[in-house]
Design a protein around this motif. Structure first.
Motif, PDB file in Angstrom:
ATOM      1  N   HIS A 286       0.850  -1.194   0.000  1.00  0.00           N
ATOM      2  CA  HIS A 286       0.000   0.000   0.000  1.00  0.00           C
ATOM      3  C   HIS A 286       0.887   1.246   0.000  1.00  0.00           C
ATOM      4  O   HIS A 286       1.669   1.451   0.920  1.00  0.00           O
ATOM      5  N   ILE A 287       0.736   2.072  -1.020  1.00  0.00           N
ATOM      6  CA  ILE A 287       1.658   3.188  -1.241  1.00  0.00           C
ATOM      7  C   ILE A 287       0.950   4.519  -1.015  1.00  0.00           C
ATOM      8  O   ILE A 287      -0.072   4.805  -1.636  1.00  0.00           O
ATOM      9  N   LEU A 288       1.510   5.309  -0.109  1.00  0.00           N
ATOM     10  CA  LEU A 288       1.158   6.728  -0.002  1.00  0.00           C
ATOM     11  C   LEU A 288       2.336   7.492  -0.590  1.00  0.00           C
ATOM     12  O   LEU A 288       3.400   7.561   0.013  1.00  0.00           O
ATOM     13  N   ASP A 289       2.151   8.064  -1.740  1.00  0.00           N
ATOM     14  CA  ASP A 289       3.310   8.573  -2.469  1.00  0.00           C
ATOM     15  C   ASP A 289       3.489  10.082  -2.298  1.00  0.00           C
ATOM     16  O   ASP A 289       2.796  10.735  -1.523  1.00  0.00           O
ATOM     17  N   ARG A 290       4.397  10.593  -3.103  1.00  0.00           N
ATOM     18  CA  ARG A 290       4.836  11.984  -3.010  1.00  0.00           C
ATOM     19  C   ARG A 290       3.715  12.983  -3.243  1.00  0.00           C
ATOM     20  O   ARG A 290       3.654  14.020  -2.583  1.00  0.00           O
ATOM     21  N   PHE A 291       2.836  12.677  -4.160  1.00  0.00           N
ATOM     22  CA  PHE A 291       1.825  13.652  -4.574  1.00  0.00           C
ATOM     23  C   PHE A 291       0.971  14.109  -3.395  1.00  0.00           C
ATOM     24  O   PHE A 291       0.817  15.310  -3.151  1.00  0.00           O
ATOM     25  N   HIS A 292       0.401  13.150  -2.659  1.00  0.00           N
ATOM     26  CA  HIS A 292      -0.513  13.521  -1.580  1.00  0.00           C
ATOM     27  C   HIS A 292       0.228  14.150  -0.399  1.00  0.00           C
ATOM     28  O   HIS A 292      -0.292  15.063   0.251  1.00  0.00           O
ATOM     29  N   ILE A 293       1.440  13.668  -0.110  1.00  0.00           N
ATOM     30  CA  ILE A 293       2.198  14.229   1.011  1.00  0.00           C
ATOM     31  C   ILE A 293       2.588  15.674   0.717  1.00  0.00           C
ATOM     32  O   ILE A 293       2.444  16.557   1.569  1.00  0.00           O
ATOM     33  N   VAL A 294       3.093  15.910  -0.503  1.00  0.00           N
ATOM     34  CA  VAL A 294       3.484  17.268  -0.888  1.00  0.00           C
ATOM     35  C   VAL A 294       2.269  18.193  -0.886  1.00  0.00           C
ATOM     36  O   VAL A 294       2.346  19.352  -0.448  1.00  0.00           O
ATOM     37  N   ALA A 295       1.146  17.701  -1.381  1.00  0.00           N
ATOM     38  CA  ALA A 295      -0.071  18.522  -1.404  1.00  0.00           C
ATOM     39  C   ALA A 295      -0.499  18.897   0.013  1.00  0.00           C
ATOM     40  O   ALA A 295      -0.930  20.029   0.269  1.00  0.00           O
TER      41      ALA A 295
END
Length: 437
Positions: A251-260
């Protein structure tokens, strides 16, 4: 040689409308008898009369069984065909009724149309293909038909594709929600993110746990077992369902949501400070600085760079929040999950030493807590070697917004679902005897 011979024969014989129709729409057990023009809806239309071949037996429209003829309907029916030369074209045929031992007396099935809509299947496929390029309203106006006919055509093609599509060997999926209406109306979207096949798999109303559970129920346990990667945001309902249904998947929480999320925290600090400075009479200090703080340094314009350099000279909460954001960018440069995890713990610890957790930067404090709570899922992005990203999901979500806008909005959720699968589902289409573009 066969193509040359065929073209030669066509050139030698006198070209008639029936010749063209037999070339592109040849129906077994039926013949084109004659063609003529007639006023239909106060416009000149081309009528093509069709009749059954002698000694041919009709087919039951319910069970597709060849049966004996019972009688004929009292009047002929006109089915609209693809227009050409500026004329609307209709197939006119007086249907037979069959005496079926299984279904009773039923109207026969004809090969050029299915269902009760007075449109030929060829026209449905033609309108549906153009509806993928233009808005439904523009397609209706271009082909002198109604919006409802375009909708029914798209619905016909989507129903066929949903029945025939393959859902095996799905390796990676992405889950996200999109607001499609006022009053917090959301839809849950599931995409396939495999490199060779990126498509829409599921659309569900609302963004509840039950909504996503329906997708896994439709997919089945065997197909779920082949999913190795899943990308999503931090919505608790999705996290719960994913953990329950595909616990083996990474299960991946990637860069896009964290940066947002971090950008949102920085902007909240800036907006609060703007209000405070305005009340103190220093409202011009942070004027036009929103994108100076949110953009990457290499994407700043010359004017924004000058403004940022000027603001960084002040001891402001917004500046501190911006510096936290910039220092966090080094996290994404790591390749090893171990060292990425080391940096993240150090960054959060560094934030605590600088009293960020006890300071008035509440949005940054909230972000740090979120990072700590989801730290294992963030590490999965590095374990997947950065191959899968929710950035792809967000790009597909923009297409969702485009589909809705292109169709000038939808009154019903069912229509939106059909339009999305038609445009983004990569569904197989019914076979046609002739390609019209």
């Amino acid at each position: 040689m066969m193509e040359v011979t065929r073209l030669t024969l066509i050139k030698r014989n006198p070209m008639r409308i029936r010749t063209l129709l037999n070339d592109c729409q040849n129906f077994k057990s039926f013949v084109y008898r004659k063609e003529y023009t007639e006023l239909v809806n106060e416009k000149v239309a081309l009528i093509i009369e069709i009749e059954a071949r002698k000694n041919s037996k009709p087919i039951c429209s319910c069970c597709q069984r060849t049966c004996s003829q019972y009688d004929r309907l009292p009047s002929a029916r006109d089915d609209q065909f693809i227009p050409f030369w500026g004329y609307q074209v209709y197939f006119r045929y007086r249907r037979r009724r069959v005496s079926c031992p299984n279904c009773g007396v039923k109207v026969e099935q004809v090969p050029w149309t299915t269902g009760k809509q007075k449109l030929t299947d060829a026209l449905k496929i033609h309108l549906a293909r153009w509806a993928r390029r233009l808005s439904w309203k523009e397609v209706a106006e271009s082909f002198q038909t109604s919006w409802d006919h375009v909708y029914q055509s798209v619905k016909f093609v989507v129903a066929f594709g949903m029945e025939k599509r393959e859902l095996d060997n799905i390796n990676a999926i992405g889950v996200d929600e999109v607001q499609y209406g006022k009053g917090h109306q959301y839809i849950t979207l599931v995409y396939q993110l495999d490199n060779e096949n990126k498509r829409l798999l599921y659309v569900g109303k609302n963004r509840k746990a039950k909504t996503l559970l329906r997708f896994f129920f439709q997919l089945g346990k065997k197909r779920c077992s082949s999913i190795n990667f899943v990308c999503s945001d931090m919505w608790k309902a999705y996290l719960k369902v994913i953990k329950k249904k595909i616990p083996h998947a990474l299960h991946i929480l990637d860069r896009f949501h964290i940066v947002a999320m971090l950008n949102k925290a920085v902007d909240e600090v800036r907006r609060e400070e703007v209000k405070h400075l305005k009340s103190e009479g220093y409202d011009e200090i942070l004027t036009h600085t929103k994108y100076c703080f949110l953009k990457k340094e290499e994407n700043l314009t010359h004017k924004q760079t000058m403004k940022l350099d000027e603001v960084l000279k002040y001891d402001l909460k917004s500046v501190r929040a911006y510096l936290y954001k910039e220092s966090f960018q080094a996290f994404w440069e790591y390749q090893s999950p171990y060292w990425a995890n080391w940096f993240l713990r150090k960054w959060c610890g560094k934030a605590r030493q600088c009293n960020a957790m006890q300071s008035q930067l509440k949005p940054i404090k909230k972000f740090v807590k979120t990072v700590r709570n989801h730290q294992p899922l963030m590490m999965n992005w590095f374990k997947a070697k950065k191959q899968y990203s929710s950035g792809t999901v967000e790009g597909l979500n923009r297409k969702v917004n485009l589909v809705t806008r292109k169709a000038y909005g939808f009154r019903h959720y069912e229509t939106l679902e059909i339009a999305l699968f038609h445009t983004m589902g990569k569904l197989p289409e019914p076979k046609s005897t002739h390609s019209f573009f």
